[in-house]
Write a protein that holds these residues in place. Sequence first.
Motif, PDB file in Angstrom:
ATOM      1  N   ARG A   1      11.024   3.509  -2.684  1.00  0.00           N
ATOM      2  CA  ARG A   1      11.307   2.318  -2.891  1.00  0.00           C
ATOM      3  C   ARG A   1      10.301   1.214  -2.117  1.00  0.00           C
ATOM      4  NH1 ARG A   1      17.552   3.473  -1.709  1.00  0.00           N
ATOM      5  NH2 ARG A   1      18.189   4.195  -3.789  1.00  0.00           N
ATOM      6  N   ASP A   2       9.915   1.389  -1.020  1.00  0.00           N
ATOM      7  CA  ASP A   2       9.083   0.727  -0.230  1.00  0.00           C
ATOM      8  C   ASP A   2       7.755   0.817  -1.076  1.00  0.00           C
ATOM      9  OD1 ASP A   2      10.908   0.208   1.582  1.00  0.00           O
ATOM     10  OD2 ASP A   2      10.135   1.511   3.105  1.00  0.00           O
ATOM     11  N   THR A   3       7.363   1.795  -1.474  1.00  0.00           N
ATOM     12  CA  THR A   3       6.011   1.918  -2.382  1.00  0.00           C
ATOM     13  C   THR A   3       6.150   1.000  -3.454  1.00  0.00           C
ATOM     14  OG1 THR A   3       5.378   4.092  -1.264  1.00  0.00           O
ATOM     15  CG2 THR A   3       4.209   3.489  -3.385  1.00  0.00           C
ATOM     16  N   ALA A   4       7.184   1.464  -4.164  1.00  0.00           N
ATOM     17  CA  ALA A   4       7.299   0.479  -5.287  1.00  0.00           C
ATOM     18  C   ALA A   4       7.486  -0.957  -5.211  1.00  0.00           C
ATOM     19  CB  ALA A   4       8.748   0.940  -6.237  1.00  0.00           C
ATOM     20  N   THR A   5       7.928  -1.344  -4.202  1.00  0.00           N
ATOM     21  CA  THR A   5       8.114  -2.956  -3.734  1.00  0.00           C
ATOM     22  C   THR A   5       6.808  -3.199  -3.402  1.00  0.00           C
ATOM     23  OG1 THR A   5      10.242  -2.720  -3.045  1.00  0.00           O
ATOM     24  CG2 THR A   5       9.087  -4.366  -2.159  1.00  0.00           C
ATOM     25  N   ARG A   6       5.900  -2.311  -2.829  1.00  0.00           N
ATOM     26  CA  ARG A   6       4.538  -3.004  -2.431  1.00  0.00           C
ATOM     27  C   ARG A   6       3.591  -3.115  -3.693  1.00  0.00           C
ATOM     28  NH1 ARG A   6       4.757   0.913   1.466  1.00  0.00           N
ATOM     29  NH2 ARG A   6       3.143   1.935   0.410  1.00  0.00           N
ATOM     30  N   TYR A   7       3.799  -2.354  -4.721  1.00  0.00           N
ATOM     31  CA  TYR A   7       3.014  -2.366  -5.967  1.00  0.00           C
ATOM     32  C   TYR A   7       3.719  -3.020  -6.934  1.00  0.00           C
ATOM     33  CZ  TYR A   7       0.049   1.262  -3.868  1.00  0.00           C
ATOM     34  OH  TYR A   7      -1.137   1.652  -2.791  1.00  0.00           O
ATOM     35  N   ALA A   8       4.777  -3.641  -6.909  1.00  0.00           N
ATOM     36  CA  ALA A   8       5.507  -4.553  -7.906  1.00  0.00           C
ATOM     37  C   ALA A   8       4.713  -5.301  -8.598  1.00  0.00           C
ATOM     38  CB  ALA A   8       6.834  -4.925  -7.438  1.00  0.00           C
ATOM     39  N   LEU A   9       3.753  -6.196  -8.098  1.00  0.00           N
ATOM     40  CA  LEU A   9       2.975  -7.017  -8.909  1.00  0.00           C
ATOM     41  C   LEU A   9       1.863  -6.629  -9.674  1.00  0.00           C
ATOM     42  CD1 LEU A   9       3.263 -10.222  -6.470  1.00  0.00           C
ATOM     43  CD2 LEU A   9       4.552  -9.773  -8.468  1.00  0.00           C
ATOM     44  N   LEU A  10       1.670  -5.278  -9.209  1.00  0.00           N
ATOM     45  CA  LEU A  10       0.229  -4.732  -9.855  1.00  0.00           C
ATOM     46  C   LEU A  10       0.307  -4.689 -11.476  1.00  0.00           C
ATOM     47  CD1 LEU A  10      -2.424  -3.686  -9.187  1.00  0.00           C
ATOM     48  CD2 LEU A  10      -1.414  -1.343  -8.958  1.00  0.00           C
TER      49      LEU A  10
ATOM     50  N   PRO B   1      -2.467  -8.556  -2.578  1.00  0.00           N
ATOM     51  CA  PRO B   1      -2.524  -7.583  -1.320  1.00  0.00           C
ATOM     52  C   PRO B   1      -3.064  -6.078  -1.414  1.00  0.00           C
ATOM     53  CG  PRO B   1      -0.138  -7.699  -1.952  1.00  0.00           C
ATOM     54  CD  PRO B   1      -1.097  -8.468  -2.867  1.00  0.00           C
ATOM     55  N   LEU B   2      -2.807  -5.273  -2.575  1.00  0.00           N
ATOM     56  CA  LEU B   2      -3.055  -4.117  -2.609  1.00  0.00           C
ATOM     57  C   LEU B   2      -4.058  -3.949  -3.869  1.00  0.00           C
ATOM     58  CD1 LEU B   2       0.174  -2.454  -2.250  1.00  0.00           C
ATOM     59  CD2 LEU B   2      -1.342  -2.394  -0.704  1.00  0.00           C
ATOM     60  N   LEU B   3      -5.209  -2.642  -3.618  1.00  0.00           N
ATOM     61  CA  LEU B   3      -5.760  -2.475  -4.969  1.00  0.00           C
ATOM     62  C   LEU B   3      -6.633  -3.713  -5.319  1.00  0.00           C
ATOM     63  CD1 LEU B   3      -3.715  -0.181  -6.766  1.00  0.00           C
ATOM     64  CD2 LEU B   3      -5.571   0.293  -5.145  1.00  0.00           C
ATOM     65  N   SER B   4      -7.423  -4.585  -4.266  1.00  0.00           N
ATOM     66  CA  SER B   4      -7.925  -5.724  -4.689  1.00  0.00           C
ATOM     67  C   SER B   4      -9.213  -5.851  -3.799  1.00  0.00           C
ATOM     68  CB  SER B   4      -7.140  -6.817  -4.730  1.00  0.00           C
ATOM     69  OG  SER B   4      -6.802  -7.028  -2.974  1.00  0.00           O
TER      70      SER B   4
END
Length: 167
Positions: A14-23, A149-152
């Motif tokens: 769930r934490d991982t899904a939340t972090r990547y939710a906007l990707l 915030p991620l993969l950028s």
Amino acid sequence: MHSAHYNGGRADWRDTATRYALLPLRVFLGVTFIYAGLDKLTDSAFMQEAGAGSIGDTMRAVRDSSAIPALVDLALENPVAFGYAIAGGELAVGIGTLLGLLSRLAALGGALISLSLWLTVSWASDPYYYGNDLAYLMAWLPLVLAGAPLLSLDATLRSRRRRRAYR
């Protein structure tokens, strides 16, 4: 003892899904705006003062039904230059969003393009939710707030700055 690793790893997922939710939103909007910009730049009928499918005729057709006719009048002073500006803006926004470079600024640009299109081209859509520009405007807002915030490239540059600061 309860921890994030307890419960079969569900909390971690769930934490991982939340972090990547906007990707997925970032990829969709980035690709869509790159495509929209390239589509305009490669459509010889679109980049014309007048004629079927031209930017000029499109702007004249929506002028009286837009929320801000003065904005359309401004674009009509040089419709071809306006067409190139929109296409260039869409490309810049799309590339920045997809790469995550100046991501909040790119998202703000996308939101402003969508806002201007909503107030002009799709303003007369009835009911309002048939006009896609309002939905695009709303889709940009989470990226304006959160950035990429991620993969950028923004995250990579931020990480490098932090490492240099701690040396």
